[in-house]
Design a protein around this motif. Structure first.
Motif, PDB file in Angstrom:
ATOM      1  N   ASP A   1      -3.940 -10.189   2.484  1.00  0.00           N
ATOM      2  CA  ASP A   1      -5.053  -9.321   2.134  1.00  0.00           C
ATOM      3  C   ASP A   1      -5.100  -8.116   3.078  1.00  0.00           C
ATOM      4  O   ASP A   1      -5.282  -6.981   2.640  1.00  0.00           O
ATOM      5  CB  ASP A   1      -6.370 -10.106   2.189  1.00  0.00           C
ATOM      6  N   ILE A   2      -4.916  -8.361   4.362  1.00  0.00           N
ATOM      7  CA  ILE A   2      -4.920  -7.270   5.344  1.00  0.00           C
ATOM      8  C   ILE A   2      -3.748  -6.329   5.085  1.00  0.00           C
ATOM      9  O   ILE A   2      -3.904  -5.103   5.137  1.00  0.00           O
ATOM     10  CB  ILE A   2      -4.893  -7.839   6.782  1.00  0.00           C
ATOM     11  N   GLU A   3      -2.569  -6.895   4.782  1.00  0.00           N
ATOM     12  CA  GLU A   3      -1.401  -6.056   4.489  1.00  0.00           C
ATOM     13  C   GLU A   3      -1.663  -5.170   3.274  1.00  0.00           C
ATOM     14  O   GLU A   3      -1.303  -3.990   3.269  1.00  0.00           O
ATOM     15  CB  GLU A   3      -0.163  -6.920   4.254  1.00  0.00           C
ATOM     16  N   THR A   4      -2.299  -5.733   2.267  1.00  0.00           N
ATOM     17  CA  THR A   4      -2.622  -4.954   1.074  1.00  0.00           C
ATOM     18  C   THR A   4      -3.586  -3.823   1.416  1.00  0.00           C
ATOM     19  O   THR A   4      -3.421  -2.689   0.954  1.00  0.00           O
ATOM     20  CB  THR A   4      -3.246  -5.869  -0.008  1.00  0.00           C
TER      21      THR A   4
ATOM     22  N   LYS B   1       4.736  -1.476   9.421  1.00  0.00           N
ATOM     23  CA  LYS B   1       5.233  -2.238  10.567  1.00  0.00           C
ATOM     24  C   LYS B   1       4.677  -1.725  11.891  1.00  0.00           C
ATOM     25  O   LYS B   1       4.766  -2.409  12.898  1.00  0.00           O
ATOM     26  CB  LYS B   1       6.761  -2.247  10.587  1.00  0.00           C
ATOM     27  N   TYR B   2       4.095  -0.535  11.897  1.00  0.00           N
ATOM     28  CA  TYR B   2       3.528   0.014  13.131  1.00  0.00           C
ATOM     29  C   TYR B   2       2.023  -0.243  13.253  1.00  0.00           C
ATOM     30  O   TYR B   2       1.422   0.124  14.251  1.00  0.00           O
ATOM     31  CB  TYR B   2       3.799   1.514  13.214  1.00  0.00           C
ATOM     32  N   ILE B   3       1.442  -0.861  12.254  1.00  0.00           N
ATOM     33  CA  ILE B   3       0.009  -1.166  12.269  1.00  0.00           C
ATOM     34  C   ILE B   3      -0.162  -2.637  12.581  1.00  0.00           C
ATOM     35  O   ILE B   3       0.321  -3.496  11.867  1.00  0.00           O
ATOM     36  CB  ILE B   3      -0.655  -0.852  10.902  1.00  0.00           C
ATOM     37  N   ARG B   4      -0.869  -2.946  13.663  1.00  0.00           N
ATOM     38  CA  ARG B   4      -1.121  -4.333  14.072  1.00  0.00           C
ATOM     39  C   ARG B   4      -2.626  -4.520  14.238  1.00  0.00           C
ATOM     40  O   ARG B   4      -3.182  -4.151  15.270  1.00  0.00           O
ATOM     41  CB  ARG B   4      -0.430  -4.648  15.408  1.00  0.00           C
ATOM     42  N   VAL B   5      -3.268  -5.045  13.199  1.00  0.00           N
ATOM     43  CA  VAL B   5      -4.702  -5.328  13.273  1.00  0.00           C
ATOM     44  C   VAL B   5      -4.984  -6.683  12.637  1.00  0.00           C
ATOM     45  O   VAL B   5      -4.298  -7.099  11.716  1.00  0.00           O
ATOM     46  CB  VAL B   5      -5.547  -4.243  12.561  1.00  0.00           C
ATOM     47  N   ASP B   6      -5.961  -7.365  13.172  1.00  0.00           N
ATOM     48  CA  ASP B   6      -6.418  -8.625  12.595  1.00  0.00           C
ATOM     49  C   ASP B   6      -7.790  -8.451  11.956  1.00  0.00           C
ATOM     50  O   ASP B   6      -8.221  -9.285  11.174  1.00  0.00           O
ATOM     51  CB  ASP B   6      -6.480  -9.716  13.671  1.00  0.00           C
ATOM     52  N   ASP B   7      -8.457  -7.379  12.324  1.00  0.00           N
ATOM     53  CA  ASP B   7      -9.805  -7.123  11.835  1.00  0.00           C
ATOM     54  C   ASP B   7      -9.739  -6.053  10.739  1.00  0.00           C
ATOM     55  O   ASP B   7      -9.345  -4.909  11.007  1.00  0.00           O
ATOM     56  CB  ASP B   7     -10.682  -6.648  12.999  1.00  0.00           C
ATOM     57  N   PRO B   8     -10.100  -6.411   9.504  1.00  0.00           N
ATOM     58  CA  PRO B   8     -10.012  -5.442   8.407  1.00  0.00           C
ATOM     59  C   PRO B   8     -10.841  -4.178   8.636  1.00  0.00           C
ATOM     60  O   PRO B   8     -10.517  -3.131   8.094  1.00  0.00           O
ATOM     61  CB  PRO B   8     -10.544  -6.221   7.195  1.00  0.00           C
ATOM     62  N   SER B   9     -11.870  -4.244   9.452  1.00  0.00           N
ATOM     63  CA  SER B   9     -12.714  -3.065   9.674  1.00  0.00           C
ATOM     64  C   SER B   9     -12.009  -2.012  10.528  1.00  0.00           C
ATOM     65  O   SER B   9     -12.441  -0.862  10.578  1.00  0.00           O
ATOM     66  CB  SER B   9     -14.030  -3.473  10.333  1.00  0.00           C
TER      67      SER B   9
END
Length: 182
Positions: free
Chosen positions: A83-86, A103-111
């Protein structure tokens, strides 16, 4: 031989006949005691087996529950990651960036997805702007002519040679040469 075969024969009695023979031989108390002991032994063995089976079942159930909980956590993690990848891909498209930059975006929080994509875009734009600035800045300015004439004599010599057709690779005859030839 006949007596031996007689002793080896199976004697089949009904329950009533069997109890009558025991009473006749005065073995009723011994037989009842034996039945009680044998019944107690079998019951004890049965209870032990039942307890072992229950413990195995309880362990099996708790293991099953633990395994199911772990699978559920993995499934939730996978779904939320997808879901986050989408969402990241959608944000990249919205900001006119390639999906390959995910590949350069690393987040766990959708906000924080929009903020991270914006930061990436700004960093990329800064890199491109630095390249453009460097290209516009260029190397050192070209060397001018000899001191004192500001390069005017060099320019005049070039123009004279060009008009005379004396510049290498010039297929046209210069105007000065044509005038001399007339």
């Amino acid at each position: 031989m006949g007596d031996e075969n007689k002793n080896k024969e199976k004697i089949e009695l009904t329950d009533e006949e069997f109890l009558a023979k025991i009473s006749e031989l005065n073995l009723k108390k011994n037989f009842e005691s034996y039945l009680q002991k044998e019944g107690d032994r079998r019951l004890t063995e049965g209870l032990k087996t039942y307890q072992k089976n229950q413990e195995k079942k309880n362990i099996s159930d708790s293991e099953k529950i633990t395994n199911l909980e772990n699978e559920l956590k993995e499934l939730k993690g996978t779904l939320s990651k997808k879901d986050i990848e989408t969402q990241i891909k959608s944000e990249l498209k919205a900001q006119n960036l390639s999906e390959g930059l995910i590949k350069y975006i690393r987040v766990d929080d959708p906000s924080k997805i929009a903020e991270s994509v914006t930061d990436l875009k700004n960093d990329l734009l800064k890199i491109e702007q630095d390249k453009i600035d460097l290209a516009l800045k260029g190397d050192a300015p070209p060397v001018k002519g000899l001191p004192g004439n500001s390069g005017d004599s060099t320019l005049e010599t070039y123009v004279e040679n060009k008009n005379a057709g004396k510049i290498a690779g010039n297929p046209f005859a210069g105007k000065l040469d044509n005038k001399k030839g007339e």
